[in-house]
Design a protein around this motif. Structure first.
Motif, short mmCIF file in Angstrom:
data_model
loop_
_atom_site.label_atom_id
_atom_site.label_comp_id
_atom_site.label_asym_id
_atom_site.label_seq_id
_atom_site.Cartn_x
_atom_site.Cartn_y
_atom_site.Cartn_z
N LYS A 74 -5.53 -0.36 13.19
CA LYS A 74 -6.40 0.60 12.52
C LYS A 74 -5.60 1.75 11.91
O LYS A 74 -5.91 2.20 10.82
CB LYS A 74 -7.46 1.12 13.48
CG LYS A 74 -8.50 0.08 13.80
CD LYS A 74 -9.61 0.62 14.65
CE LYS A 74 -10.69 -0.43 14.79
NZ LYS A 74 -11.94 0.12 15.23
N MET A 75 -4.57 2.20 12.62
CA MET A 75 -3.75 3.29 12.10
C MET A 75 -3.08 2.89 10.79
O MET A 75 -2.90 3.72 9.90
CB MET A 75 -2.69 3.69 13.12
CG MET A 75 -1.94 4.95 12.75
SD MET A 75 -0.65 5.31 13.93
CE MET A 75 0.69 4.49 13.12
N HIS A 76 -2.73 1.64 10.66
CA HIS A 76 -2.09 1.14 9.45
C HIS A 76 -3.10 0.60 8.45
O HIS A 76 -2.71 0.02 7.43
CB HIS A 76 -1.07 0.06 9.81
CG HIS A 76 0.15 0.60 10.48
ND1 HIS A 76 1.25 1.04 9.79
CD2 HIS A 76 0.43 0.82 11.79
CE1 HIS A 76 2.16 1.48 10.63
NE2 HIS A 76 1.69 1.36 11.86
N SER A 77 -4.38 0.79 8.73
CA SER A 77 -5.47 0.37 7.84
C SER A 77 -5.37 -1.11 7.46
O SER A 77 -5.50 -1.48 6.30
CB SER A 77 -5.50 1.23 6.57
OG SER A 77 -5.63 2.58 6.89
N LEU A 78 -5.14 -1.93 8.47
CA LEU A 78 -5.04 -3.36 8.25
C LEU A 78 -6.24 -4.07 8.87
O LEU A 78 -6.77 -3.62 9.89
CB LEU A 78 -3.76 -3.91 8.88
CG LEU A 78 -2.44 -3.38 8.33
CD1 LEU A 78 -1.27 -3.86 9.20
CD2 LEU A 78 -2.26 -3.81 6.89
N SER A 79 -6.63 -5.16 8.28
CA SER A 79 -7.69 -5.98 8.86
C SER A 79 -7.07 -7.00 9.82
O SER A 79 -5.86 -7.27 9.75
CB SER A 79 -8.45 -6.73 7.76
OG SER A 79 -7.61 -7.69 7.16
N GLN A 80 -7.89 -7.56 10.68
CA GLN A 80 -7.39 -8.61 11.57
C GLN A 80 -6.90 -9.81 10.75
O GLN A 80 -5.91 -10.43 11.10
CB GLN A 80 -8.49 -9.06 12.54
CG GLN A 80 -8.79 -8.04 13.60
CD GLN A 80 -9.89 -8.49 14.54
OE1 GLN A 80 -10.72 -9.32 14.20
NE2 GLN A 80 -9.90 -7.92 15.74
N GLU A 81 -7.57 -10.09 9.66
CA GLU A 81 -7.16 -11.19 8.78
C GLU A 81 -5.76 -10.95 8.21
O GLU A 81 -4.92 -11.84 8.21
CB GLU A 81 -8.18 -11.36 7.65
CG GLU A 81 -7.86 -12.50 6.70
CD GLU A 81 -7.99 -13.87 7.34
OE1 GLU A 81 -7.21 -14.76 6.96
OE2 GLU A 81 -8.86 -14.04 8.21
N THR A 82 -5.51 -9.73 7.76
CA THR A 82 -4.20 -9.40 7.19
C THR A 82 -3.10 -9.52 8.23
O THR A 82 -2.04 -10.11 7.98
CB THR A 82 -4.21 -7.98 6.59
OG1 THR A 82 -5.21 -7.93 5.57
CG2 THR A 82 -2.87 -7.59 6.01
N VAL A 83 -3.34 -8.97 9.42
CA VAL A 83 -2.33 -9.04 10.49
C VAL A 83 -2.09 -10.49 10.88
O VAL A 83 -0.94 -10.92 11.01
CB VAL A 83 -2.76 -8.20 11.72
CG1 VAL A 83 -1.80 -8.41 12.88
CG2 VAL A 83 -2.84 -6.72 11.35
N SER A 84 -3.15 -11.26 11.03
CA SER A 84 -2.98 -12.66 11.44
C SER A 84 -2.18 -13.45 10.39
O SER A 84 -1.35 -14.29 10.75
CB SER A 84 -4.33 -13.32 11.71
OG SER A 84 -5.10 -13.42 10.54
#
Length: 108
Positions: A38-48
């Motif tokens: 969340k701090m990096h404003s990323l979605s779970q999809e992006t991280v995965s």
């Protein structure tokens, strides 16, 4: 001091203190994964996608129903530009997370 757990046919042999210690690590890890994302404003999809794992598996890692393997943990630390041990730290507040990321960018 936590001793190494022995593995038997029934699984890990741990006393209650060791089980509580591991539960604490899991809780820290899941909370830190979510906070960092969340701090990096990323979605779970992006991280995965960046980790080359399914979104379902990453979601399970964040909610504690699955654990990332060591390679994935290393990739997460690299993604967030923090040390590997920070992922399981119990005192990673938003301010501490920001400091970790800030100190890393200052060293470049």
């Amino acid at each position: 001091m936590i001793r190494y757990c022995s593995i038997s046919e029934g699984g890990l042999n741990m006393n209650a203190d060791e089980k509580n210690y591991l539960k604490g690590i899991y809780k820290n890890l899941t909370g830190n994964l979510k906070a960092l994302r969340k701090m990096h404003s990323l979605s779970q999809e992006t991280v995965s996608r960046r980790l080359n794992v399914s979104r379902k598996h990453y979601c399970q890692c964040e909610n504690g129903s699955a654990l990332p393997n060591l390679i994935t943990l290393c990739l997460l630390a690299d993604l967030y530009r923090i040390q590997l041990d920070a992922l399981i730290s119990s005192n990673l507040t938003r301010e501490a997370l920001a400091d970790f990321c800030q100190n890393d960018s200052d060293s470049e």
